[in-house]
Motif scaffolding. Structure first.
Motif, PDB file in Angstrom:
ATOM      1  N   TYR A   1       0.848  -1.189   0.000  1.00 40.74           N
ATOM      2  CA  TYR A   1       0.000   0.000   0.000  1.00 40.74           C
ATOM      3  C   TYR A   1       0.881   1.234   0.000  1.00 40.74           C
ATOM      4  N   ALA A   2       0.247   2.391  -0.168  1.00 42.11           N
ATOM      5  CA  ALA A   2       0.983   3.623  -0.437  1.00 42.11           C
ATOM      6  C   ALA A   2       2.078   3.911   0.588  1.00 42.11           C
TER       7      ALA A   2
ATOM      8  N   TRP B   1      -0.454   3.368 -13.684  1.00 42.93           N
ATOM      9  CA  TRP B   1      -0.669   3.190 -12.240  1.00 42.93           C
ATOM     10  C   TRP B   1      -0.632   4.539 -11.517  1.00 42.93           C
TER      11      TRP B   1
ATOM     12  N   GLU C   1      -2.617   5.942  -8.383  1.00 38.33           N
ATOM     13  CA  GLU C   1      -1.933   6.177  -7.110  1.00 38.33           C
ATOM     14  C   GLU C   1      -1.843   7.659  -6.774  1.00 38.33           C
TER      15      GLU C   1
END
Lengths: 475, 475
Positions: free
Chosen positions: A134-135, A328, A332
């Motif tokens: 995850y980020a 992506w 994101e």
């Protein structure tokens, strides 16, 4: 109490070393504020034990003195679960060793303080994949990911953190260590105790180490950015691709038109992927570890058939790793773009997959109805039924005036989620921010069971007290 | 007590109907004996409620009267978990409706009494796969599979029963109903309560319904029967195939030479698959739901490369569904062949994958050392690290004399499993048969946690008492 507190701190300094019992306010400050700065706490001290034994010692010393213990990983949580209100913060940052990696067992054994990205790197170095991601992976610690049952971008193919855990080592409220560090794919020798500690946000025990599953590394990947008529069309496409690609479908992320526009406006280096505007967008990834497979070609063929069937309006498929990354980036970049566009009121919710279009339609309409000019930005893990249903402020409104409406929009959105059989806390957890919401929407029998569990395992209510569930509903 | 018992039975007859409160000894008999006839129990009555509300009513009535309740599904368990010692048997057989199937959500909602094979058939009729499967699927009920966290032949690709459950409905010891029938892929709204009831064998609550995951149906399948030099070669081949086929590898089952020989001797219609004898055998299956894939060709190519690398000695690949079934029959016939060959002492154990060859070697040597002529028959779910390490009696020994040694061989085998970091109860559970073994090998802190959970959720110890764990270690 002051005298006994001095005694406790002296004992902790003896056991952990002076440097690892932090009481200087300036040094403590970073441990006391939550990542979005929604909550600031206070603590008697920050403890930084360096081993499982030291964690056990510290917890035993604190709980015997009646002092609460708030465990903390990388402090990247989004619910205030790591914010102390008195007691001590127990940081897992020094408990960060890679204990073992075994490519035959397809397991990695890590301590709770290891940075998620380092766990991924250690798996990669052994020729395997650790898929949780995850980020915040560059600063999140794996113990926090386990304690919150983190989701992220690889859930569709690999599951949540819970699905990746084979074994745990946990320090209990009384300082005892439960050794459940098994590396087994099948184990029915009694209750599956590790499940208690995964996702309970440090309220039932402190995860100190874990055995995690590894997977064959993908050898080929394909990424597409697709234009669709609506969220309903996105659902049709998802069902088509699931049937077509099966487990090679590794991501199906959703963006409304507003999300794409603010990413293109605010995130440097992003480029419009499709010539015409569409009613909805999906970022789709396929991947395969099979050496004879070509995930990009497979995705391209599937999308071509979907287009022929009228399921999609337009698609851009990355032709290289760099192009895949650029696609992506459109997904994101949404959180960053939202921050730059103004204040946001956020919801992390899930509904059954089939209800996603209904949810988006109902929630957008209901929110706009009470505040014209509001810009809904529900995006995210469509394939998991999980939407980050965020609301961006009307362009001209003072941010504070907008944020003052947080509770009102929570009520609207969570009522709709609840009515559709969904969850008001899909992947970020409950912590402080949703504790009262859980009390409102939770099944009463389930809430009572939660209280019984908490009472049975942490009878003095000293492990991360007040998070997830209050021991008494009115407290 | 006799008067109050009469009162209870009258109340139960009122609530459930006369026909569903069985007290006639002959009618009760089938509910009181365990499938392998290792245990026979006794009960005051057999209750057959027809709805969740009736289950709740019956449990409330019994537990208020201080009468224990032993839930029972298809009575196919292998550990005595469904055998009553007093109290009532609560059969879920009439709670057997298909509540819903949703191919978009990829979920099926079933009542606990549905036969596993009927759940599979309902999924199939909706164009989807419900992968849980084991030999007793024609009579096992899904609630039992959930309550024991059943494994079976599809774990490698799809996981154990636990991994297939999205939501549960459970009747608690006090007759309250916990409604956790969610159909969500992500839900972190509080503790994951369903995990408590999966695999706890009816000691914490009675599962009455479940939401289960469905998957795309495989479109192509390939099956091979492979001859290998040893268990160590089987491990090498498994690691090779996992990397090569990834999630298309759906089964990797192990047979020692003795198992193949007794199947060929005793199971009608079986045919020797390979010309020469080998040190070990594996039954391997690949499958894919992708319409552009050919699982048989993929398996054949992978095995051809494995043979070129010297990983396997010989292989037979099914050329049709009928041939695939014939190869599977060699594996599925092992239990029947064992029964015909004589008495068996059985172990259902798991170890980390990398330790499987060590386990088989050590356990076979140790057992033969204490009883020359004994024929070890460790076979099963190699890819899950799960071996049914069964011991077939020496040819000339009276069966009863052999079975009298059950405890002695348990000690030998379980000591080795424990030393290798394994589990003495891999997929069948604990029930009665391994309760004392769990007490011996379980982590003491973990055993204490289990007692605390039991005490918190069933404080009067009336749900399946004495199974899995005794409330006091010495009771």
């Amino acid at each position: 109490m002051a005298a006994s507190l001095d005694t406790l701190l002296a004992a902790l300094r003896d056991g952990l070393g002076d440097r690892h019992v932090v009481t200087d306010p300036e040094d403590m400050a970073p441990y006391l504020v939550e990542s979005r700065k929604l909550f600031t706490g206070s603590a008697l001290a920050v403890l930084r034990p360096g081993s499982t034994e030291e964690v056990a010692f510290a917890v035993r010393a604190c709980t015997q003195a009646g002092v609460a213990v708030v465990p903390l990983g990388g402090n990247t949580g989004l619910t205030g679960a790591g914010v102390p209100h008195g007691g001590v913060v127990l940081s897992l940052e020094r408990l960060a060793r890679l204990r073992a990696v075994d490519p035959v067992d397809a397991t990695i054994t890590v301590e709770a303080g290891m940075i998620l990205q380092e766990v991924q790197a250690a798996a990669d170095a052994a020729g395997m994949l650790f898929p949780l991601s995850y980020a915040s992976r560059g600063s999140a610690r794996i113990g926090g990911g386990i304690s919150t049952n983190a989701g992220g971008i690889a859930v569709l193919a690999y599951g949540n953190a819970r699905d990746l855990v084979l074994g745990l080592e946990v320090v209990l409220a009384d300082g005892r260590v439960w050794n459940g560090l098994k590396a087994l794919r099948k184990d029915n020798a009694g209750y599956d105790l590790k499940q208690l500690f995964i996702g309970s946000e440090g309220t039932l025990g402190i995860v100190t180490a874990a055995v995690l599953k590894l997977f064959p590394k993908p050898r080929t990947t394909g990424v597409a950015f697709v234009g669709l008529d609506s969220a309903r069309a996105a659902l049709d496409l998802f069902v088509f691709l699931r049937s077509r690609l099966d487990r090679d479908l590794t991501a199906f992320e959703y963006l409304p038109p507003f999300a794409l526009e603010i990413v293109l406006r605010h995130v440097p280096g992003t480029v419009r992927p499709l010539a015409d505007p569409h009613g909805a967008y999906a970022l789709i990834e396929a991947a395969s570890a099979r050496p004879d497979a070509d995930a990009r070609a497979g995705l391209e063929a599937a999308l071509s058939d979907a287009m022929a069937d009228g399921l999609i309006a337009d698609a851009a498929i990355g032709a290289s790793g760099a192009q895949d990354d650029a696609l992506w980036r459109l997904r994101e970049g949404v959180p960053e773009a939202q921050t730059r566009e103004g204040a946001s009121i956020k919801h992390d919710v899930s509904v059954p997959l089939s209800r996603l279009p209904d949810f988006l339609e109902q929630a957008e309409d209901a929110c706009i109805a009470v505040m014209p000019g509001l810009r809904p930005c529900g995006f995210g893990h469509f394939g998991d039924g999980n939407i980050h249903f965020n609301l961006t402020q009307p362009a001209e409104m003072p941010p504070a005036d907008f944020l003052a409406e947080w509770g009102r929009f929570n009520r609207i959105v969570h009522d709709i989620v609840h009515g559709l059989g969904g969850s008001i806390a899909a992947e970020h957890g409950v912590g402080l921010i949703k504790r009262d919401e859980l009390e409102r929407y939770g099944d009463p029998v389930g809430l009572d069971l939660m209280r019984r569990l908490k009472g049975a395992i942490d009878p003095l209510n000293l492990l991360n007290p007040g998070k997830v569930i209050a021991l008494r509903p009115d407290s």
